[in-house]
Write a protein that holds these residues in place. Structure first.
Motif, PDB file in Angstrom:
ATOM      1  N   LEU A  19       0.844  -1.193   0.000  1.00  0.00           N
ATOM      2  CA  LEU A  19       0.000   0.000   0.000  1.00  0.00           C
ATOM      3  C   LEU A  19       0.881   1.245   0.000  1.00  0.00           C
ATOM      4  CD1 LEU A  19      -2.540  -1.356   2.620  1.00  0.00           C
ATOM      5  CD2 LEU A  19      -2.833  -1.270   0.128  1.00  0.00           C
ATOM      6  N   VAL A  20       1.500   1.478  -1.128  1.00  0.00           N
ATOM      7  CA  VAL A  20       2.533   2.507  -1.248  1.00  0.00           C
ATOM      8  C   VAL A  20       1.985   3.907  -0.990  1.00  0.00           C
ATOM      9  CG1 VAL A  20       4.217   3.533  -2.831  1.00  0.00           C
ATOM     10  CG2 VAL A  20       3.879   1.057  -2.796  1.00  0.00           C
ATOM     11  N   ASN A  21       0.855   4.241  -1.587  1.00  0.00           N
ATOM     12  CA  ASN A  21       0.309   5.589  -1.404  1.00  0.00           C
ATOM     13  C   ASN A  21      -0.113   5.821   0.040  1.00  0.00           C
ATOM     14  OD1 ASN A  21       0.706   6.412  -4.059  1.00  0.00           O
ATOM     15  ND2 ASN A  21      -1.262   5.610  -4.714  1.00  0.00           N
ATOM     16  N   ALA A  22      -0.672   4.809   0.669  1.00  0.00           N
ATOM     17  CA  ALA A  22      -1.059   4.937   2.079  1.00  0.00           C
ATOM     18  C   ALA A  22       0.185   5.112   2.943  1.00  0.00           C
ATOM     19  CB  ALA A  22      -1.859   3.717   2.521  1.00  0.00           C
ATOM     20  N   ALA A  23       1.251   4.392   2.609  1.00  0.00           N
ATOM     21  CA  ALA A  23       2.514   4.535   3.342  1.00  0.00           C
ATOM     22  C   ALA A  23       3.051   5.951   3.187  1.00  0.00           C
ATOM     23  CB  ALA A  23       3.538   3.524   2.840  1.00  0.00           C
ATOM     24  N   LEU A  24       3.027   6.441   1.979  1.00  0.00           N
ATOM     25  CA  LEU A  24       3.508   7.796   1.712  1.00  0.00           C
ATOM     26  C   LEU A  24       2.717   8.823   2.517  1.00  0.00           C
ATOM     27  CD1 LEU A  24       5.526   9.444   0.070  1.00  0.00           C
ATOM     28  CD2 LEU A  24       3.876   9.464  -1.793  1.00  0.00           C
ATOM     29  N   ASP A  25       1.409   8.647   2.593  1.00  0.00           N
ATOM     30  CA  ASP A  25       0.579   9.555   3.389  1.00  0.00           C
ATOM     31  C   ASP A  25       1.001   9.542   4.858  1.00  0.00           C
ATOM     32  OD1 ASP A  25      -0.906  10.325   1.185  1.00  0.00           O
ATOM     33  OD2 ASP A  25      -2.551   8.940   1.614  1.00  0.00           O
ATOM     34  N   GLN A  26       1.251   8.353   5.405  1.00  0.00           N
ATOM     35  CA  GLN A  26       1.675   8.247   6.800  1.00  0.00           C
ATOM     36  C   GLN A  26       3.017   8.943   7.006  1.00  0.00           C
ATOM     37  OE1 GLN A  26      -0.080   6.828   9.531  1.00  0.00           O
ATOM     38  NE2 GLN A  26      -1.676   7.027   7.982  1.00  0.00           N
ATOM     39  N   TRP A  27       3.943   8.731   6.100  1.00  0.00           N
ATOM     40  CA  TRP A  27       5.266   9.349   6.229  1.00  0.00           C
ATOM     41  C   TRP A  27       5.177  10.862   6.120  1.00  0.00           C
ATOM     42  CZ3 TRP A  27       7.540   5.148   2.597  1.00  0.00           C
ATOM     43  CH2 TRP A  27       7.768   3.985   3.336  1.00  0.00           C
ATOM     44  N   LYS A  28       4.320  11.351   5.243  1.00  0.00           N
ATOM     45  CA  LYS A  28       4.155  12.802   5.126  1.00  0.00           C
ATOM     46  C   LYS A  28       3.548  13.380   6.403  1.00  0.00           C
ATOM     47  CE  LYS A  28       4.114  13.253   0.141  1.00  0.00           C
ATOM     48  NZ  LYS A  28       3.368  13.677  -1.052  1.00  0.00           N
ATOM     49  N   ASN A  29       2.626  12.653   7.013  1.00  0.00           N
ATOM     50  CA  ASN A  29       2.068  13.101   8.296  1.00  0.00           C
ATOM     51  C   ASN A  29       3.162  13.173   9.352  1.00  0.00           C
ATOM     52  OD1 ASN A  29      -0.559  13.327   7.332  1.00  0.00           O
ATOM     53  ND2 ASN A  29      -1.108  11.251   7.943  1.00  0.00           N
ATOM     54  N   GLY A  30       4.010  12.162   9.388  1.00  0.00           N
ATOM     55  CA  GLY A  30       5.116  12.154  10.345  1.00  0.00           C
ATOM     56  C   GLY A  30       6.100  13.284  10.096  1.00  0.00           C
ATOM     57  N   CYS A  31       6.376  13.552   8.838  1.00  0.00           N
ATOM     58  CA  CYS A  31       7.310  14.619   8.483  1.00  0.00           C
ATOM     59  C   CYS A  31       6.732  15.988   8.831  1.00  0.00           C
ATOM     60  CB  CYS A  31       7.642  14.533   6.999  1.00  0.00           C
ATOM     61  SG  CYS A  31       9.041  15.533   6.504  1.00  0.00           S
ATOM     62  N   ALA A  32       5.426  16.134   8.715  1.00  0.00           N
ATOM     63  CA  ALA A  32       4.794  17.403   9.076  1.00  0.00           C
ATOM     64  C   ALA A  32       4.942  17.675  10.569  1.00  0.00           C
ATOM     65  CB  ALA A  32       3.321  17.376   8.684  1.00  0.00           C
ATOM     66  N   ILE A  33       4.909  16.618  11.374  1.00  0.00           N
ATOM     67  CA  ILE A  33       5.066  16.757  12.817  1.00  0.00           C
ATOM     68  C   ILE A  33       6.518  17.016  13.189  1.00  0.00           C
ATOM     69  CG2 ILE A  33       4.967  15.473  15.002  1.00  0.00           C
ATOM     70  CD1 ILE A  33       2.492  14.047  13.794  1.00  0.00           C
ATOM     71  N   ASP A  34       7.419  16.303  12.492  1.00  0.00           N
ATOM     72  CA  ASP A  34       8.851  16.390  12.809  1.00  0.00           C
ATOM     73  C   ASP A  34       9.651  16.562  11.522  1.00  0.00           C
ATOM     74  OD1 ASP A  34      11.419  16.224  13.732  1.00  0.00           O
ATOM     75  OD2 ASP A  34      11.226  14.203  14.563  1.00  0.00           O
ATOM     76  N   PRO A  35       9.718  17.794  10.981  1.00  0.00           N
ATOM     77  CA  PRO A  35      10.403  18.017   9.705  1.00  0.00           C
ATOM     78  C   PRO A  35      11.907  17.756   9.743  1.00  0.00           C
ATOM     79  CG  PRO A  35       9.570  20.085  10.607  1.00  0.00           C
ATOM     80  CD  PRO A  35       9.103  19.001  11.517  1.00  0.00           C
ATOM     81  N   VAL A  39      15.057  10.228   8.688  1.00  0.00           N
ATOM     82  CA  VAL A  39      14.665   8.868   8.298  1.00  0.00           C
ATOM     83  C   VAL A  39      13.345   8.931   7.518  1.00  0.00           C
ATOM     84  CG1 VAL A  39      13.952   6.605   9.156  1.00  0.00           C
ATOM     85  CG2 VAL A  39      15.896   7.769  10.196  1.00  0.00           C
ATOM     86  N   ILE A  40      12.388   9.650   8.064  1.00  0.00           N
ATOM     87  CA  ILE A  40      11.095   9.781   7.386  1.00  0.00           C
ATOM     88  C   ILE A  40      11.251  10.549   6.081  1.00  0.00           C
ATOM     89  CG2 ILE A  40       8.781  10.761   7.515  1.00  0.00           C
ATOM     90  CD1 ILE A  40       8.871  10.295  10.549  1.00  0.00           C
ATOM     91  N   ARG A  41      11.946  11.660   6.158  1.00  0.00           N
ATOM     92  CA  ARG A  41      12.117  12.494   4.954  1.00  0.00           C
ATOM     93  C   ARG A  41      12.756  11.701   3.812  1.00  0.00           C
ATOM     94  NH1 ARG A  41      11.863  17.838   4.156  1.00  0.00           N
ATOM     95  NH2 ARG A  41      11.628  18.226   6.370  1.00  0.00           N
ATOM     96  N   LYS A  42      13.767  10.905   4.123  1.00  0.00           N
ATOM     97  CA  LYS A  42      14.437  10.141   3.070  1.00  0.00           C
ATOM     98  C   LYS A  42      13.563   9.021   2.520  1.00  0.00           C
ATOM     99  CE  LYS A  42      19.130  11.382   4.096  1.00  0.00           C
ATOM    100  NZ  LYS A  42      20.505  10.963   3.838  1.00  0.00           N
ATOM    101  N   GLN A  43      12.676   8.468   3.326  1.00  0.00           N
ATOM    102  CA  GLN A  43      11.732   7.472   2.813  1.00  0.00           C
ATOM    103  C   GLN A  43      10.817   8.117   1.773  1.00  0.00           C
ATOM    104  OE1 GLN A  43      11.772   4.179   3.364  1.00  0.00           O
ATOM    105  NE2 GLN A  43      13.589   4.615   4.556  1.00  0.00           N
ATOM    106  N   ILE A  44      10.348   9.309   2.069  1.00  0.00           N
ATOM    107  CA  ILE A  44       9.486  10.037   1.132  1.00  0.00           C
ATOM    108  C   ILE A  44      10.252  10.326  -0.151  1.00  0.00           C
ATOM    109  CG2 ILE A  44       8.247  12.210   0.723  1.00  0.00           C
ATOM    110  CD1 ILE A  44       7.736  12.231   3.826  1.00  0.00           C
ATOM    111  N   TRP A  45      11.435  10.883  -0.004  1.00  0.00           N
ATOM    112  CA  TRP A  45      12.240  11.200  -1.189  1.00  0.00           C
ATOM    113  C   TRP A  45      12.517   9.958  -2.024  1.00  0.00           C
ATOM    114  CZ3 TRP A  45      16.524  14.428   1.628  1.00  0.00           C
ATOM    115  CH2 TRP A  45      16.059  15.708   1.894  1.00  0.00           C
ATOM    116  N   ALA A  46      12.890   8.865  -1.392  1.00  0.00           N
ATOM    117  CA  ALA A  46      13.231   7.638  -2.122  1.00  0.00           C
ATOM    118  C   ALA A  46      12.011   7.100  -2.867  1.00  0.00           C
ATOM    119  CB  ALA A  46      13.789   6.584  -1.167  1.00  0.00           C
ATOM    120  N   LEU A  47      10.851   7.240  -2.284  1.00  0.00           N
ATOM    121  CA  LEU A  47       9.636   6.762  -2.933  1.00  0.00           C
ATOM    122  C   LEU A  47       9.238   7.674  -4.088  1.00  0.00           C
ATOM    123  CD1 LEU A  47       7.924   4.305  -2.354  1.00  0.00           C
ATOM    124  CD2 LEU A  47       6.395   5.747  -1.048  1.00  0.00           C
TER     125      LEU A  47
END
Length: 71
Positions: A19-35, A39-47
């Motif tokens: 569920l790639v898009n759902a994962a991306l949404d979760q990571w973006k939520n996490g990044c919004a809380i802790d920019p 680790v989170i930011r690079k997961q988003i970038w890599a995807l």
């Protein structure tokens, strides 16, 4: 653990389920809380930009450009 870490772990679980898009949404939520959570930011970038991570060497200059832009 922080709330951002919980979003990260949820994203990993979703990603493993395909569920790639759902994962991306979760990571973006996490990044919004802790920019500053790289680790989170690079997961988003890599995807979103796999060519910067998986085709040859990791493009650290590109990553720095993203940081400089505030992305």
């Amino acid at each position: 653990k922080t709330k951002a870490d919980r979003y990260f772990r949820r994203g990993v679980n979703l990603y493993r389920q395909g569920l790639v898009n759902a994962a991306l949404d979760q990571w973006k939520n996490g990044c919004a809380i802790d920019p500053t959570n790289w680790v989170i930011r690079k997961q988003i970038w890599a995807l979103e930009h796999p060519e910067k991570f998986y085709e040859g060497s990791v493009d650290y200059c590109w990553q720095q450009e993203q940081v400089d832009k505030g992305v």
